[in-house]
Design an enzyme around this catalytic site. Sequence first.
Site, mmCIF file in Angstrom:
data_model
loop_
_atom_site.group_PDB
_atom_site.id
_atom_site.type_symbol
_atom_site.label_atom_id
_atom_site.label_comp_id
_atom_site.label_asym_id
_atom_site.label_seq_id
_atom_site.Cartn_x
_atom_site.Cartn_y
_atom_site.Cartn_z
ATOM 1 N N ALA A 142 0.847 -1.208 0.000
ATOM 2 C CA ALA A 142 0.000 0.000 0.000
ATOM 3 C C ALA A 142 0.875 1.248 0.000
ATOM 4 O O ALA A 142 0.610 2.217 0.688
ATOM 5 C CB ALA A 142 -0.942 -0.023 1.205
ATOM 6 N N ILE B 14 4.120 -6.147 -9.966
ATOM 7 C CA ILE B 14 4.743 -4.873 -10.389
ATOM 8 C C ILE B 14 6.130 -4.712 -9.759
ATOM 9 O O ILE B 14 6.979 -3.999 -10.266
ATOM 10 C CB ILE B 14 3.844 -3.667 -10.007
ATOM 11 C CG1 ILE B 14 2.438 -3.814 -10.599
ATOM 12 C CG2 ILE B 14 4.463 -2.361 -10.466
ATOM 13 C CD1 ILE B 14 1.522 -2.606 -10.373
ATOM 14 N N ASN C 245 9.835 -4.621 -8.574
ATOM 15 C CA ASN C 245 11.112 -4.743 -9.300
ATOM 16 C C ASN C 245 12.122 -5.615 -8.571
ATOM 17 O O ASN C 245 12.034 -5.725 -7.364
ATOM 18 C CB ASN C 245 11.718 -3.342 -9.480
ATOM 19 C CG ASN C 245 11.305 -2.714 -10.791
ATOM 20 O OD1 ASN C 245 11.004 -3.412 -11.753
ATOM 21 N ND2 ASN C 245 11.310 -1.395 -10.831
ATOM 22 N N HIS D 111 12.142 -5.435 -18.481
ATOM 23 C CA HIS D 111 11.903 -4.069 -18.014
ATOM 24 C C HIS D 111 13.228 -3.487 -17.532
ATOM 25 O O HIS D 111 13.477 -3.329 -16.361
ATOM 26 C CB HIS D 111 10.885 -4.106 -16.871
ATOM 27 C CG HIS D 111 10.513 -2.763 -16.364
ATOM 28 N ND1 HIS D 111 10.046 -1.760 -17.183
ATOM 29 C CD2 HIS D 111 10.523 -2.239 -15.124
ATOM 30 C CE1 HIS D 111 9.795 -0.694 -16.452
ATOM 31 N NE2 HIS D 111 10.074 -0.957 -15.201
HETATM 32 O O1 TXD Z 1 7.077 -1.075 -14.428
HETATM 33 C C1 TXD Z 1 7.218 -1.512 -13.322
HETATM 34 N N1 TXD Z 1 7.064 -2.804 -13.084
HETATM 35 C C2 TXD Z 1 7.575 -0.623 -12.202
HETATM 36 C C3 TXD Z 1 7.990 -1.227 -10.963
HETATM 37 C C4 TXD Z 1 7.464 0.782 -12.294
HETATM 38 C C5 TXD Z 1 7.662 1.570 -11.198
HETATM 39 C C6 TXD Z 1 7.997 1.028 -9.886
HETATM 40 N N2 TXD Z 1 8.189 -0.378 -9.870
HETATM 41 C C7 TXD Z 1 8.387 -1.085 -8.606
HETATM 42 O O2 TXD Z 1 7.136 -1.215 -7.952
HETATM 43 C C8 TXD Z 1 9.256 -0.425 -7.575
HETATM 44 O O3 TXD Z 1 10.610 -0.598 -7.890
HETATM 45 C C9 TXD Z 1 8.844 -1.214 -6.352
HETATM 46 O O4 TXD Z 1 9.486 -2.480 -6.332
HETATM 47 C C10 TXD Z 1 7.353 -1.467 -6.560
HETATM 48 C C11 TXD Z 1 6.450 -0.619 -5.708
HETATM 49 O O5 TXD Z 1 6.708 0.742 -5.919
HETATM 50 P P1 TXD Z 1 6.137 1.838 -4.908
HETATM 51 O O6 TXD Z 1 6.584 3.160 -5.400
HETATM 52 O O7 TXD Z 1 4.693 1.621 -4.627
HETATM 53 O O8 TXD Z 1 6.976 1.454 -3.596
HETATM 54 P P2 TXD Z 1 6.685 1.807 -2.069
HETATM 55 O O9 TXD Z 1 5.955 3.105 -1.963
HETATM 56 O O10 TXD Z 1 7.986 1.636 -1.375
HETATM 57 O O11 TXD Z 1 5.667 0.661 -1.606
HETATM 58 C C12 TXD Z 1 6.059 -0.646 -1.345
HETATM 59 C C13 TXD Z 1 5.227 -1.104 -0.193
HETATM 60 C C14 TXD Z 1 5.539 -0.377 1.133
HETATM 61 O O12 TXD Z 1 4.354 0.226 1.628
HETATM 62 C C15 TXD Z 1 6.046 -1.485 2.049
HETATM 63 O O13 TXD Z 1 5.622 -1.315 3.413
HETATM 64 C C16 TXD Z 1 5.403 -2.707 1.433
HETATM 65 O O14 TXD Z 1 5.505 -2.494 0.038
HETATM 66 N N3 TXD Z 1 6.020 -3.970 1.791
HETATM 67 C C17 TXD Z 1 5.303 -5.098 1.960
HETATM 68 N N4 TXD Z 1 3.983 -5.329 1.827
HETATM 69 C C18 TXD Z 1 3.563 -6.579 2.061
HETATM 70 N N5 TXD Z 1 4.381 -7.597 2.412
HETATM 71 C C19 TXD Z 1 5.717 -7.402 2.557
HETATM 72 N N6 TXD Z 1 6.526 -8.405 2.895
HETATM 73 C C20 TXD Z 1 6.216 -6.098 2.311
HETATM 74 N N7 TXD Z 1 7.466 -5.555 2.365
HETATM 75 C C21 TXD Z 1 7.327 -4.249 2.042
#
Ligand code: TXD
Length: 319
Positions: free
Chosen positions: A11, A119, A121, A176
């Site tokens: 989230a 999604i 990375n 990607h």
């Molecule tokens: O084209 C694409 N695929 C992408 C990928 C384009 C842009 C960003 N991309 C990747 O998406 C980026 O490199 C990240 O790996 C993800 C998510 O990006 P976002 O900007 O939403 O990252 P955040 O804001 O850091 O959110 C990640 C959330 C954060 O709230 C953590 O608390 C949570 O993941 N998190 C978890 N949730 C559930 N379970 C576990 N284990 C967990 N660990 C961290």
Amino acid sequence: MARAKIALIGAGQIGGTLALLAGLKELGDVVLFDVAEGIPQGKGLDIAEASPVLGFDAKLVGTNGYEAIEGADVVIVTAGVPRKPGMSRSDLLDINLKVMGQVGAGIKQYAPNAFVICITNPLDAMVWALQKACGLPVEKVVGMAGVLDSARFRYFLADEFNVSVEDVTAFVLGGHGDDMVPLVRYSGVAGIPLPDLVKMGWTTQEKVDSIVERTRKGGGEIVNLLKTGSAFYAPAASAIEMATSYLRDKKRLLPCAAFLTGQYGIDGLYLGVPVIIGAKGVERIVEIELDSSEQAMLDKSIASVQELVAECKKIVPSL
Ligand code: TXD
């Protein structure tokens, strides 16, 4: 008919935007899951409170327990950590592979019939690991990257030609990363291919080359501007387009990271290719003809993804 249920695992920046877009498009009820306490609950409530103003009906709940995703029709996974200064690629892989293991177990237990969009990375490796961890059929687990990369390509082209983004089609294949393959021959305006537009004097080959380069580095351009964090509006919009095609059985032809079983000469790897997404998930993998230079670019991209997956197997030999 009952509303569809959409579970968002993670989230953060993209997760929150996904929840808002799912609400605005009335795709269904939304469950936001995160390990961070309060964040999914807070974002869910905030968006729910926007719904009377924005005029949509959807239940939005935040949770820290997987049981809340029970029976989800679509699961979109953004959970993970970003690469921080001083962190090596394998440090990042190590952490996010563990996250995919946990998320996969949650999906397996509570949402085994879902269509899963990854999604997180590095995308091509994480979607591969997630499919292994959740054990769902490969046609129900896809990665989002190509729709975003193509959207960037389309936007830059529309801007260059001063035409509606709606009339610009573009195709990006491969992994990607910086060696993704924007396909100039299959991109254009209202059916007129880019090479013809160059001949017609709408643009120059140099300009097309620079747009291709900007597309390849599109993610980095946003990271450099934001300083903290990466793109989230366009990635969320792209995943919502994929989810919509599944939920409404639209059979859109979209570039997604799909599991290949011999197509493009690859077996057992996720790679960005054109696919048709409908009610059965990935209903068809479309094999387009590539010329020798396009094939060479794709081969380079394939080699990067293979290297990444090999590194994952080293970290978690059971994968
Ligand atoms: O084209 C694409 N695929 C992408 C990928 C384009 C842009 C960003 N991309 C990747 O998406 C980026 O490199 C990240 O790996 C993800 C998510 O990006 P976002 O900007 O939403 O990252 P955040 O804001 O850091 O959110 C990640 C959330 C954060 O709230 C953590 O608390 C949570 O993941 N998190 C978890 N949730 C559930 N379970 C576990 N284990 C967990 N660990 C961290």
